[in-house]
Design a protein around this motif. Sequence first.
Motif, PDB file in Angstrom:
ATOM      1  N   ASN A  84       3.094  15.698  29.702  1.00  5.73           N
ATOM      2  CA  ASN A  84       1.639  15.171  29.476  1.00  5.73           C
ATOM      3  C   ASN A  84       2.316  13.497  29.890  1.00  5.73           C
ATOM      4  OD1 ASN A  84       1.021  17.681  28.499  1.00  5.73           O
ATOM      5  ND2 ASN A  84      -1.395  16.930  27.293  1.00  5.73           N
ATOM      6  N   ILE A  85       3.438  12.798  29.532  1.00  4.54           N
ATOM      7  CA  ILE A  85       3.286  11.423  29.856  1.00  4.54           C
ATOM      8  C   ILE A  85       4.294  11.373  31.024  1.00  4.54           C
ATOM      9  CG2 ILE A  85       3.913   9.343  28.945  1.00  4.54           C
ATOM     10  CD1 ILE A  85       1.401  10.183  27.109  1.00  4.54           C
ATOM     11  N   ILE A  86       5.959  11.988  30.817  1.00  6.08           N
ATOM     12  CA  ILE A  86       6.951  11.912  31.787  1.00  6.08           C
ATOM     13  C   ILE A  86       6.640  12.601  32.669  1.00  6.08           C
ATOM     14  CG2 ILE A  86       9.081  12.526  32.075  1.00  6.08           C
ATOM     15  CD1 ILE A  86       9.681  11.834  29.119  1.00  6.08           C
ATOM     16  N   GLY A  87       5.688  14.615  32.393  1.00  2.00           N
ATOM     17  CA  GLY A  87       4.775  15.135  33.831  1.00  2.00           C
ATOM     18  C   GLY A  87       3.693  14.190  34.288  1.00  2.00           C
ATOM     19  N   LEU A  88       3.349  13.550  33.532  1.00  3.73           N
ATOM     20  CA  LEU A  88       2.145  12.808  34.249  1.00  3.73           C
ATOM     21  C   LEU A  88       2.830  11.832  35.362  1.00  3.73           C
ATOM     22  CD1 LEU A  88      -1.120  12.152  32.360  1.00  3.73           C
ATOM     23  CD2 LEU A  88      -0.944  12.797  34.561  1.00  3.73           C
ATOM     24  N   ARG A  89       3.333  10.809  34.983  1.00  8.39           N
ATOM     25  CA  ARG A  89       4.310  10.028  36.008  1.00  8.39           C
ATOM     26  C   ARG A  89       5.062  11.011  36.950  1.00  8.39           C
ATOM     27  NH1 ARG A  89       9.514   9.358  37.716  1.00  8.39           N
ATOM     28  NH2 ARG A  89       9.482   7.129  38.714  1.00  8.39           N
ATOM     29  N   ASN A  90       5.507  11.467  37.072  1.00  5.80           N
ATOM     30  CA  ASN A  90       6.324  12.108  37.203  1.00  5.80           C
ATOM     31  C   ASN A  90       5.452  13.345  39.022  1.00  5.80           C
ATOM     32  OD1 ASN A  90       8.975  11.748  36.916  1.00  5.80           O
ATOM     33  ND2 ASN A  90       8.897  13.935  35.645  1.00  5.80           N
ATOM     34  N   LEU A  91       4.336  13.107  38.384  1.00  5.38           N
ATOM     35  CA  LEU A  91       3.436  13.922  39.298  1.00  5.38           C
ATOM     36  C   LEU A  91       2.390  12.464  40.465  1.00  5.38           C
ATOM     37  CD1 LEU A  91      -0.246  14.621  40.010  1.00  5.38           C
ATOM     38  CD2 LEU A  91       1.310  16.295  39.409  1.00  5.38           C
ATOM     39  N   TYR A  92       2.266  11.564  39.347  1.00  8.29           N
ATOM     40  CA  TYR A  92       1.437  10.658  40.831  1.00  8.29           C
ATOM     41  C   TYR A  92       2.581   9.743  41.840  1.00  8.29           C
ATOM     42  CZ  TYR A  92      -2.626  10.660  38.042  1.00  8.29           C
ATOM     43  OH  TYR A  92      -4.470  10.636  37.306  1.00  8.29           O
ATOM     44  N   GLU A  93       4.436   9.862  40.732  1.00  8.47           N
ATOM     45  CA  GLU A  93       5.103   9.235  41.343  1.00  8.47           C
ATOM     46  C   GLU A  93       5.501  10.469  42.509  1.00  8.47           C
ATOM     47  OE1 GLU A  93       6.160   6.127  41.452  1.00  8.47           O
ATOM     48  OE2 GLU A  93       8.238   6.695  42.887  1.00  8.47           O
ATOM     49  N   ALA A  94       5.547  11.790  41.767  1.00  9.54           N
ATOM     50  CA  ALA A  94       5.940  12.723  43.752  1.00  9.54           C
ATOM     51  C   ALA A  94       4.585  12.465  44.270  1.00  9.54           C
ATOM     52  CB  ALA A  94       5.929  14.328  43.073  1.00  9.54           C
ATOM     53  N   ALA A  95       3.754  12.244  44.343  1.00 10.17           N
ATOM     54  CA  ALA A  95       2.825  11.811  45.416  1.00 10.17           C
ATOM     55  C   ALA A  95       2.785  10.732  45.728  1.00 10.17           C
ATOM     56  CB  ALA A  95       0.968  12.175  44.608  1.00 10.17           C
ATOM     57  N   TYR A  96       3.298   9.845  45.493  1.00  7.45           N
ATOM     58  CA  TYR A  96       3.248   8.929  46.220  1.00  7.45           C
ATOM     59  C   TYR A  96       4.756   8.604  47.083  1.00  7.45           C
ATOM     60  CZ  TYR A  96       4.038   3.687  47.246  1.00  7.45           C
ATOM     61  OH  TYR A  96       4.303   2.383  48.146  1.00  7.45           O
TER      62      TYR A  96
END
Length: 268
Positions: A84-96
Amino acid sequence: MKTILLTGAAGGVGAFLRKEFKGIYNLRLSDIVPITDLSEGETFVPANLTDLDAVKAATDGVDGIFHLGGYSIEGDWQTILDANIIGLRNLYEAAYQTGVKRVVFASSNHAAGFYRRDNIIDHTAIPRPDSRYGVSKAFGEAMGALYADKYGLEVTCIRIGNVAMEPADKRRLSIWVTPRDLAQLVSIGLEHPKIHYEIFYGMSDNKQAWWDNSNALSFGYQPKDKNEQFFDEVLAAEPPKEDGDLTEIYQGGTFVASEAGGAPQKTR
Ligand code: 15L
């Protein structure tokens, strides 16, 4: 038809939304658990949220994302940190990095579970998490604001109550949301031209709610389901709680009372 990435698609809410979005969006489903019962318009991409490259492969080429993925209840720190922390950062970063602008984030009522039930809160209420899980949802909201304000994503965070066909108990009467009402909120986040960074509450048309969902209503949300018809039956089935029971005082219910048990004198 737009293609939408649905992360965490193997879970219960994912299953509900796959039905709601059938024929409305092409769905790219992702999860760590393989999904094999694909219908027309659905594809599956495996992704562990801790692996940025895998998440980028999932986000690449979609028109929008509904991020349901991650750990969906209270967990130990390592579990929450990874999913939920690393995963969320990865989700937003991947979207960007892959040029996907629209992200709808499945936040939770537990990001604000330490508000009292006699305190009506709206989209401006700052997080008062009731758990490590709730903290991770507040983190996801903050990351959403950062990626919207700094990197131009268009982000909607839905503080989801309890998704079900019928409300299960007294607390969940107030925070109940049907799959079709949740799907409507998600679609607003994916489609509305004026989204920059918004917070909605994921609830149906509930009486005795402790959320003021006027922000969602101002974006055109028209909930179809009302909790009213379930009131008598649900309340009759629930034994009364003792005075001062924290699970009755606070919005987050049992999440607030687990472990240290909360500090009610310090919260409004
Ligand atoms: C949530 O955020 C959880 O994902 C779900 O499992 C329920 O616990 C729900 O909140 C709730 O508050 O009922």
